[in-house]
Design an enzyme around this catalytic site. Structure first.
Site, PDB file in Angstrom:
ATOM      1  N   HIS A 143       6.917 -64.058 -11.309  1.00 42.59           N
ATOM      2  CA  HIS A 143       7.905 -64.478 -10.296  1.00 42.59           C
ATOM      3  C   HIS A 143       8.605 -65.751 -10.749  1.00 42.59           C
ATOM      4  O   HIS A 143       9.833 -65.830 -10.775  1.00 42.59           O
ATOM      5  CB  HIS A 143       7.237 -64.735  -8.945  1.00 42.59           C
ATOM      6  N   HIS A 148      12.982 -67.433 -11.619  1.00 39.62           N
ATOM      7  CA  HIS A 148      13.588 -68.776 -11.522  1.00 39.62           C
ATOM      8  C   HIS A 148      14.131 -69.330 -12.829  1.00 39.62           C
ATOM      9  O   HIS A 148      15.100 -70.093 -12.813  1.00 39.62           O
ATOM     10  CB  HIS A 148      12.538 -69.778 -11.004  1.00 39.62           C
ATOM     11  N   GLU A 189      15.474 -68.747  -3.395  1.00 43.10           N
ATOM     12  CA  GLU A 189      14.525 -67.620  -3.369  1.00 43.10           C
ATOM     13  C   GLU A 189      15.204 -66.286  -3.020  1.00 43.10           C
ATOM     14  O   GLU A 189      14.897 -65.271  -3.644  1.00 43.10           O
ATOM     15  CB  GLU A 189      13.396 -67.877  -2.376  1.00 43.10           C
ATOM     16  N   SER A 208      12.835 -60.922  -8.929  1.00 43.76           N
ATOM     17  CA  SER A 208      11.509 -60.588  -9.480  1.00 43.76           C
ATOM     18  C   SER A 208      10.808 -59.509  -8.667  1.00 43.76           C
ATOM     19  O   SER A 208       9.652 -59.182  -8.939  1.00 43.76           O
ATOM     20  CB  SER A 208      10.633 -61.853  -9.502  1.00 43.76           C
TER      21      SER A 208
END
Ligand code: HBI
Ligand code: FE
Length: 289
Positions: A143, A148, A189, A208
């Protein structure tokens, strides 16, 4: 005789996880929660799991991610196995001055903001188990890295994220944290962005995720609203289900400029407004289809 739990004389207390029950090992973490990645410790099974996660997500992001993410992902070329942070950092540093640092998992807000404010992104060093292929509660290496890290190569996004970290440090004494957590949630996010080809994803939680990425862009159930900073900072979110609500920015430049002012007056104003549940609508909402 020291009581149980108190540090032995001369030994400092190891950093505590931000909440009990987290999977990572925090005992050897430094005061800023960094731990070494120890890339040689990953098993061949973990590298194989990374390749499977990466290959599955690559098919999805090609259709649903914003072009900036796709261009950056290609530059990182991390599909062959778990990437080495030190080699990724050479590329990041010369492009936008960012680097990734290894952490055991979630870290307290202050240390998290401190890292972002200094262009360091905390990346969890452990990888999920095969049983968690489709969903994991805590952010893991896949993730954090796949979701990110690529956009840290984009100059405008990278500048915004550092400003967000600096804003977080200022917000702590002002009680602005809940508002910033919502901003992070609905942008970094789970954010969507308008592109020439249509609305696409830039949020790491979407990029993700095998299920939520197509859902966020295709499913008729969630609402998609035009980004509005105060509206976002008023709106609660749920961490354990597909989001019923997404916000769409016009560009990273808009995100950077909308969040550039000092937030202090915003916090005072927000404290007067009722919090919105993620299913609620207000008259000013600009619903995008
Ligand atoms: N810690 N490692 C890590 N990663 C995050 O994304 C993270 C965190 N701590 C706090 C946090 N995110 C959120 O509270 C942000 O909204 C600040
Ligand atoms: Fe995340």
């Amino acid at each position: 005789m020291p009581t149980l739990g108190s540090p032995l004389p001369g030994k400092s207390v190891p950093p505590q996880p931000p909440r009990p029950g987290l999977r990572g090992n925090y005992t050897d973490a430094r005061p800023d929660y960094r731990i070494p990645q120890q890339w040689s410790h990953y098993s061949s099974d973990e590298h194989a799991l990374w390749q499977l996660l990466y290959a599955r997500q690559l098919r999805l992001v090609r259709r649903y991610a914003c072009p900036e993410f796709l261009a950056a992902l290609q530059k990182l070329d991390a599909g062959g196995g778990i990437p080495r942070f030190d080699s990724v950092n050479r590329k990041l540093r010369r492009t936008t001055g960012w680097e990734v640092v290894g952490v055991p998992g979630l870290i307290p807000d202050r240390e998290f903001f401190e890292h972002l404010a200094h262009r360091r992104f905390p990346v969890t060093v452990w990888l999920r188990t095969p049983q968690e292929f489709d969903y994991i509660v805590e952010p893991d290496l896949f993730h954090d890295f796949f979701g990110h890290v690529p956009l840290l190569l984009d100059p405008v996004y990278a500048e915004h994220l550092q400003a967000y970290g600096a804003g977080g440090l200022k917000a702590l004494p002002l009680g602005g944290l809940p508002y910033l957590a919502r901003l992070y949630w609905y942008t970094i996010e789970f954010g969507l962005v308008r592109t020439a080809a249509g609305v696409r994803a830039y949020g790491a939680g979407l990029l993700s995720s095998g299920a939520e990425l197509p859902y966020a862009l295709l499913d008729p159930r969630p609402r998609r609203l035009a980004f509005d900073l105060l509206r976002v900072m008023r709106t609660e979110y749920r961490i354990d289900s597909l989001q019923p609500l997404y916000f769409v920015i016009e560009s990273f430049a808009q995100l950077l400029s909308d969040t550039a002012p000092d937030f202090t007056p915003y916090y005072a104003h927000l404290a007067q407004l009722p919090t919105l549940q993620c299913g609620e609508t207000v008259a000013e909402d600009r619903i995008l289809l």
